[in-house]
Design an enzyme around this catalytic site. Structure first.
Site, PDB file in Angstrom:
ATOM      1  N   ARG A 101      44.874  77.578  80.099  1.00 42.29           N
ATOM      2  CA  ARG A 101      43.685  77.687  80.958  1.00 42.29           C
ATOM      3  C   ARG A 101      43.000  79.000  80.599  1.00 42.29           C
ATOM      4  NH1 ARG A 101      42.859  76.425  87.281  1.00 42.29           N
ATOM      5  NH2 ARG A 101      42.808  74.378  86.304  1.00 42.29           N
ATOM      6  N   HIS A 128      37.268  70.286  81.392  1.00 44.61           N
ATOM      7  CA  HIS A 128      38.494  70.150  82.201  1.00 44.61           C
ATOM      8  C   HIS A 128      39.036  68.725  82.005  1.00 44.61           C
ATOM      9  CE1 HIS A 128      41.504  71.143  84.971  1.00 44.61           C
ATOM     10  NE2 HIS A 128      40.834  71.254  86.092  1.00 44.61           N
ATOM     11  N   GLN A 131      41.850  67.042  84.250  1.00 38.38           N
ATOM     12  CA  GLN A 131      41.343  66.711  85.589  1.00 38.38           C
ATOM     13  C   GLN A 131      40.684  65.335  85.563  1.00 38.38           C
ATOM     14  OE1 GLN A 131      41.254  68.620  88.672  1.00 38.38           O
ATOM     15  NE2 GLN A 131      40.734  66.551  89.308  1.00 38.38           N
ATOM     16  N   ASP A 226      32.105  69.392  93.042  1.00 40.79           N
ATOM     17  CA  ASP A 226      33.027  70.432  92.585  1.00 40.79           C
ATOM     18  C   ASP A 226      32.513  71.768  93.116  1.00 40.79           C
ATOM     19  OD1 ASP A 226      34.897  71.962  91.171  1.00 40.79           O
ATOM     20  OD2 ASP A 226      33.868  71.756  89.250  1.00 40.79           O
ATOM     21  N   CYS A 267      37.715  67.840  92.835  1.00 39.25           N
ATOM     22  CA  CYS A 267      38.919  68.201  92.083  1.00 39.25           C
ATOM     23  C   CYS A 267      39.745  69.270  92.791  1.00 39.25           C
ATOM     24  CB  CYS A 267      38.542  68.663  90.682  1.00 39.25           C
ATOM     25  SG  CYS A 267      37.452  70.094  90.693  1.00 39.25           S
ATOM     26  N   ARG A 295      47.171  64.303  89.376  1.00 39.25           N
ATOM     27  CA  ARG A 295      47.306  65.279  88.292  1.00 39.25           C
ATOM     28  C   ARG A 295      48.736  65.252  87.762  1.00 39.25           C
ATOM     29  NH1 ARG A 295      43.918  69.638  88.363  1.00 39.25           N
ATOM     30  NH2 ARG A 295      44.417  69.819  86.149  1.00 39.25           N
TER      31      ARG A 295
HETATM   32  N1   CP Z   1      41.670  71.063  90.121  1.00 40.09           N
HETATM   33  C1   CP Z   1      42.315  72.088  89.533  1.00 40.09           C
HETATM   34  O1   CP Z   1      42.358  72.237  88.304  1.00 40.09           O
HETATM   35  O2   CP Z   1      42.954  72.902  90.412  1.00 40.09           O
HETATM   36  P1   CP Z   1      43.636  74.290  90.089  1.00 40.09           P
HETATM   37  O3   CP Z   1      42.559  75.252  89.727  1.00 40.09           O
HETATM   38  O4   CP Z   1      44.352  74.675  91.355  1.00 40.09           O
HETATM   39  O5   CP Z   1      44.610  74.115  88.939  1.00 40.09           O
HETATM   40  N1  NVA Z   2      34.674  73.991  88.102  1.00 44.43           N
HETATM   41  C1  NVA Z   2      35.853  74.556  88.707  1.00 44.43           C
HETATM   42  C2  NVA Z   2      37.015  73.637  88.621  1.00 44.43           C
HETATM   43  C3  NVA Z   2      38.244  74.138  89.338  1.00 44.43           C
HETATM   44  C4  NVA Z   2      39.422  73.267  89.128  1.00 44.43           C
HETATM   45  C5  NVA Z   2      36.178  75.888  88.050  1.00 44.43           C
HETATM   46  O1  NVA Z   2      35.986  76.032  86.849  1.00 44.43           O
HETATM   47  O2  NVA Z   2      36.618  76.775  88.766  1.00 44.43           O
END
Ligand code: CP
Ligand code: NVA
Length: 315
Positions: A101, A128, A131, A226, A267, A295
């Site tokens: 990440r 993502h 997701q 989101d 999400c 997930r």
């Molecule tokens: N939806 C999602 O990716 O959640 P987190 O940021 O908690 O991993």
């Molecule tokens: N768009 C959001 C998704 C979180 C899972 C972010 O990047 O924070």
């Protein structure tokens, strides 16, 4: 198909195979209890996470393997002492797969280029994919199909989740209506939209961007939103963003523009009263916790798929 960096890099058949495997893993978890025995996944994090971190780690233990959580803040890479390429080369000597990440999408592409093991994008500023695979699994379960459905996505759309939804919907034949301000800062990146439309020619999915929330939601089977304050957004921008995105908040009136049996998705993490009202998030049409659970099942499927592929490649 060594990696999962963006759904734009997977063809429709691969997405379908992953979804089928996800459903099977969910239905018959015991059948996969030692699928990855003796295997190790490293999980690199530059941003916070609840769902991605815990579902990948739990998934690896349920598959008989092991996961290492590695905060890049404490790494030579994070300290500017080591390159992405060298990090990838070294990790490939220890582990069987890398999930990362990161802020930069270019950095995860570089990581994948230099790693000899599968690399999975656990979120970058631009995509993502894990997701959206879990989201498609959720919709398949709730609606019994994907092709021909219509999703409305409301809110911040220059966004990793929106970009992956465009790529995912294009590949499964689901129509997507993005409702966002006309300001390019909130609209899907033109190159991502163009690539998704190109891919959609194979399935007939209609991918539209509109600027009126009701027009986006009209008759939709799925309403999705989101965070307006993604992890990479400067907190100082909060007030201006809430002002600009306010007309796209999902409330009960907007849900009434969708089909009566429409489901509501986010999400997560979600802020009640910001991108949707509490009434919608906690209401009967919301499937956000089933979506979060998926997930886990979907990540197990992605790990099995990619590690099986890696096994084949090394034979
Ligand atoms: N939806 C999602 O990716 O959640 P987190 O940021 O908690 O991993
Ligand atoms: N768009 C959001 C998704 C979180 C899972 C972010 O990047 O924070």
């Amino acid at each position: 198909m060594k990696d999962l960096i963006a759904l734009a890099g997977w063809d429709g058949a691969t997405v379908q195979a992953a979804l089928e495997l996800g459903l099977d893993v969910k239905r018959r978890p015991a059948a996969y209890g030692d699928a990855l025995a003796g295997r190790t996944l490293i999980m690199l994090f530059e941003k916070p996470s609840l769902r991605t971190r815990v579902s990948f780690e739990t998934g690896m233990s349920q598959l008989g393997g092991h996961a290492i959580h590695y905060d890049l803040g404490g790494s030579p890479l994070g300290a500017g002492k080591e390159t992405v390429a060298d990090t990838a080369r070294v990790l490939s000597r220890y582990v069987d797969a890398i999930m990362a990440r990161l802020f930069s999408h270019a950095a995860i592409e570089e990581l994948a280029r230099h790693a000899t093991v599968p690399v999975i994008n656990g979120l970058t500023d631009d995509a993502h994919p894990t997701q959206v695979l879990a989201d498609l699994l959720t919709i398949q379960e709730k609606k019994g199909r994907l092709a021909g459905l219509t999703m409305a996505y409301l809110g911040d759309s220059r966004n990793n989740v929106t970009h992956s939804l465009l790529a995912g919907c294009a590949r499964v034949g689901m129509n997507l209506r993005v409702g966002c301000p006309p300001d390019p800062a909130f609209a899907p990146a033109p190159a991502v939209l163009a690539a998704a439309r190109e891919a959609a020619q194979a399935t007939g999915a209609r991918l539209e961007v509109v600027h009126e929330a009701r027009a986006a939601a009209d008759g939709a089977d799925v309403v999705y939103t989101d965070s307006w304050m993604s992890y990479h957004i400067d907190p100082a921008e909060a007030e201006a963003r809430v002002g600009a995105l306010g007309p796209y908040r999902v409330d009960t009136a907007l849900m009434q523009a969708a089909r009566p049996d429409a489901i509501f998705m986010n999400c997560l993490p979600a802020q009640r009263g910001v991108e949707q009202t509490a009434e919608v998030l906690d209401g009967p049409q919301s499937v956000v916790f089933d979506q979060a659970e998926n997930r886990l099942h979907m990540h197990k499927a992605v790990l099995v798929l990619l590690l099986r592929g890696a096994e084949g490649a090394s034979r």
